[in-house]
Design a protein around this motif. Structure first.
Motif, PDB file in Angstrom:
ATOM      1  N   ILE A 100       0.774  -1.296   0.178  1.00  0.00           N
ATOM      2  CA  ILE A 100      -0.094   0.025   0.028  1.00  0.00           C
ATOM      3  C   ILE A 100       1.093   1.123  -0.190  1.00  0.00           C
ATOM      4  O   ILE A 100       2.131   1.101   0.154  1.00  0.00           O
ATOM      5  CB  ILE A 100      -0.821   0.104   1.286  1.00  0.00           C
ATOM      6  N   PRO A 101       0.585   2.375  -0.228  1.00  0.00           N
ATOM      7  CA  PRO A 101       1.420   3.513  -0.144  1.00  0.00           C
ATOM      8  C   PRO A 101       2.210   3.833   0.660  1.00  0.00           C
ATOM      9  O   PRO A 101       3.435   4.404   0.779  1.00  0.00           O
ATOM     10  CB  PRO A 101       0.058   4.824  -0.255  1.00  0.00           C
ATOM     11  N   ASP A 102       1.865   3.143   1.943  1.00  0.00           N
ATOM     12  CA  ASP A 102       2.709   3.412   3.223  1.00  0.00           C
ATOM     13  C   ASP A 102       4.259   2.727   2.881  1.00  0.00           C
ATOM     14  O   ASP A 102       5.227   3.034   3.710  1.00  0.00           O
ATOM     15  CB  ASP A 102       2.102   2.764   4.521  1.00  0.00           C
ATOM     16  N   MET A 103       4.280   1.853   2.112  1.00  0.00           N
ATOM     17  CA  MET A 103       5.529   0.972   1.574  1.00  0.00           C
ATOM     18  C   MET A 103       6.712   2.028   1.437  1.00  0.00           C
ATOM     19  O   MET A 103       7.631   1.810   1.711  1.00  0.00           O
ATOM     20  CB  MET A 103       5.144   0.239   0.501  1.00  0.00           C
ATOM     21  N   TRP A 104       6.316   3.139   0.791  1.00  0.00           N
ATOM     22  CA  TRP A 104       7.305   4.139   0.234  1.00  0.00           C
ATOM     23  C   TRP A 104       8.149   4.591   1.330  1.00  0.00           C
ATOM     24  O   TRP A 104       9.367   4.592   1.532  1.00  0.00           O
ATOM     25  CB  TRP A 104       6.735   5.192  -0.626  1.00  0.00           C
ATOM     26  N   GLU A 105       7.348   5.235   2.336  1.00  0.00           N
ATOM     27  CA  GLU A 105       7.909   5.854   3.729  1.00  0.00           C
ATOM     28  C   GLU A 105       8.774   4.716   4.521  1.00  0.00           C
ATOM     29  O   GLU A 105       9.596   4.643   5.122  1.00  0.00           O
ATOM     30  CB  GLU A 105       6.894   6.659   4.537  1.00  0.00           C
ATOM     31  N   ASP A 135       3.892  11.975  -4.311  1.00  0.00           N
ATOM     32  CA  ASP A 135       4.245  12.496  -5.530  1.00  0.00           C
ATOM     33  C   ASP A 135       5.515  11.771  -6.099  1.00  0.00           C
ATOM     34  O   ASP A 135       5.650  11.622  -7.088  1.00  0.00           O
ATOM     35  CB  ASP A 135       4.379  14.006  -5.431  1.00  0.00           C
ATOM     36  N   GLU A 136       6.253  11.750  -5.154  1.00  0.00           N
ATOM     37  CA  GLU A 136       7.670  11.385  -5.334  1.00  0.00           C
ATOM     38  C   GLU A 136       7.682   9.742  -5.774  1.00  0.00           C
ATOM     39  O   GLU A 136       8.509   9.413  -6.587  1.00  0.00           O
ATOM     40  CB  GLU A 136       8.764  11.322  -4.103  1.00  0.00           C
ATOM     41  N   HIS A 137       6.884   9.047  -5.113  1.00  0.00           N
ATOM     42  CA  HIS A 137       6.474   7.716  -5.549  1.00  0.00           C
ATOM     43  C   HIS A 137       5.969   7.727  -6.963  1.00  0.00           C
ATOM     44  O   HIS A 137       6.709   6.782  -7.735  1.00  0.00           O
ATOM     45  CB  HIS A 137       5.531   7.242  -4.375  1.00  0.00           C
ATOM     46  N   ILE A 196      16.567   9.602  -8.357  1.00  0.00           N
ATOM     47  CA  ILE A 196      15.541   9.767  -7.326  1.00  0.00           C
ATOM     48  C   ILE A 196      15.999   9.005  -6.082  1.00  0.00           C
ATOM     49  O   ILE A 196      15.811   9.779  -4.961  1.00  0.00           O
ATOM     50  CB  ILE A 196      14.161   9.405  -7.870  1.00  0.00           C
ATOM     51  N   ALA A 197      16.382   7.873  -6.229  1.00  0.00           N
ATOM     52  CA  ALA A 197      17.019   7.044  -4.936  1.00  0.00           C
ATOM     53  C   ALA A 197      18.048   7.920  -4.357  1.00  0.00           C
ATOM     54  O   ALA A 197      18.299   8.029  -2.844  1.00  0.00           O
ATOM     55  CB  ALA A 197      17.301   5.830  -5.314  1.00  0.00           C
ATOM     56  N   PHE A 201       7.056   6.227 -12.862  1.00  0.00           N
ATOM     57  CA  PHE A 201       6.806   6.475 -14.321  1.00  0.00           C
ATOM     58  C   PHE A 201       8.245   7.053 -14.656  1.00  0.00           C
ATOM     59  O   PHE A 201       8.081   7.927 -15.813  1.00  0.00           O
ATOM     60  CB  PHE A 201       5.806   7.627 -14.571  1.00  0.00           C
ATOM     61  N   SER A 202       9.483   6.796 -14.138  1.00  0.00           N
ATOM     62  CA  SER A 202      10.668   7.189 -14.812  1.00  0.00           C
ATOM     63  C   SER A 202      11.350   5.925 -15.271  1.00  0.00           C
ATOM     64  O   SER A 202      11.104   4.997 -15.000  1.00  0.00           O
ATOM     65  CB  SER A 202      11.483   7.759 -13.707  1.00  0.00           C
ATOM     66  N   ASP A 203      12.231   6.475 -16.199  1.00  0.00           N
ATOM     67  CA  ASP A 203      13.245   5.320 -16.570  1.00  0.00           C
ATOM     68  C   ASP A 203      14.388   4.877 -15.367  1.00  0.00           C
ATOM     69  O   ASP A 203      14.281   5.560 -14.567  1.00  0.00           O
ATOM     70  CB  ASP A 203      14.108   5.755 -17.927  1.00  0.00           C
TER      71      ASP A 203
END
Length: 236
Positions: free
Chosen positions: A58-63, A213-215, A229-230, A220-222
């Motif tokens: 779920i979105p929490d995974m990013w943080e 937004d960063e996620h 980004i990382a 959608f980036s190569d």
């Protein structure tokens, strides 16, 4: 092989305890139910009652998972051919495999494509496990599309809508679960017109949280931009 009554509940709870703090959800299913719905070339060569466990994030995974993972990496020596998010998934799912040395566990990631063919069809597995409803063309009556028009299916979570990622599956090859009840996915779009709109536009619905937004930028980036980004996250 061990039977459902003695180990299944503690096993699933252990997987949940390992993954859920990092923004993952897990759903058990019988492999035979998955095999019934797919082409022969995708079927898994294990007994029908073999335990599978679907993993989604779920979105929490990013943080909770990705950002901490990124901050631990040595970006001066990063292999530029590796996708950071994929490496994060490998890291976390491997933690589960290592926690069950007494079992024969195979990890199947959604991004694995040996010989150009998906190792696991995660949308079908997620539907069978009751995690999401996998809406497809056949779910629409009086279809408005041409017969030869290609329409892609969409997995829709009853809480998070499309703001999930179907990350992979564990196959516990030595665990049989003949009594595991089938959990039907929740059909949150029973209306024919809503299904049409979802398949055509992958419509946004109200959900408790969407991806940061960063996620979204990352997704959608190569590969080169993903690594940039990382690195930006590491330095922040």
């Amino acid at each position: 092989m061990e039977q459902t009554k003695t180990i299944l509940n503690p096993l699933i709870e252990k997987v949940r305890a390992i993954l859920e703090p990092f923004g993952f959800k897990v759903y058990p299913f019988k492999v035979g139910r998955y095999n019934e719905l797919i082409e022969e070339k995708y079927r898994l060569s294990v007994p029908d009652d073999t335990l599978g466990v679907l993993v989604l994030s779920i979105p929490d995974m990013w943080e909770n998972a990705f950002i901490p993972f990124v901050k631990q990496q040595d970006w001066d020596n990063w292999n530029e051919e590796k996708n950071p998010l994929h490496e994060c998934m490998i890291h976390h799912l491997d933690q589960v495999k290592q926690s069950f040395p007494e079992h024969d566990v195979e990890v199947m990631h959604q991004f694995e494509m040996p010989n150009g063919q998906a190792k696991i069809l995660v949308q079908t597995a997620a539907h069978v496990a009751g995690a999401v409803y996998y809406y497809q063309r056949r779910d629409v009556t009086e279809q408005p599309w041409r017969v030869d028009e290609e329409m892609y299916g969409v997995s829709f979570h009853p809480v998070y809508g499309r703001w999930i990622s179907l990350d992979g599956v564990f196959i516990f090859k030595d665990v049989l679960c003949p009594d595991l009840p089938q959990r039907a996915p929740k059909d949150v779009l029973p209306d024919r017109n809503e299904r049409v709109e979802l398949l055509e536009k992958i419509r946004n619905f109200r959900v408790p949280r969407k991806n940061a937004d960063e996620h979204e930028e990352y997704l959608f980036s190569d590969l080169h931009r993903k690594i940039d980004i990382a690195r930006r996250i590491k330095s922040s």
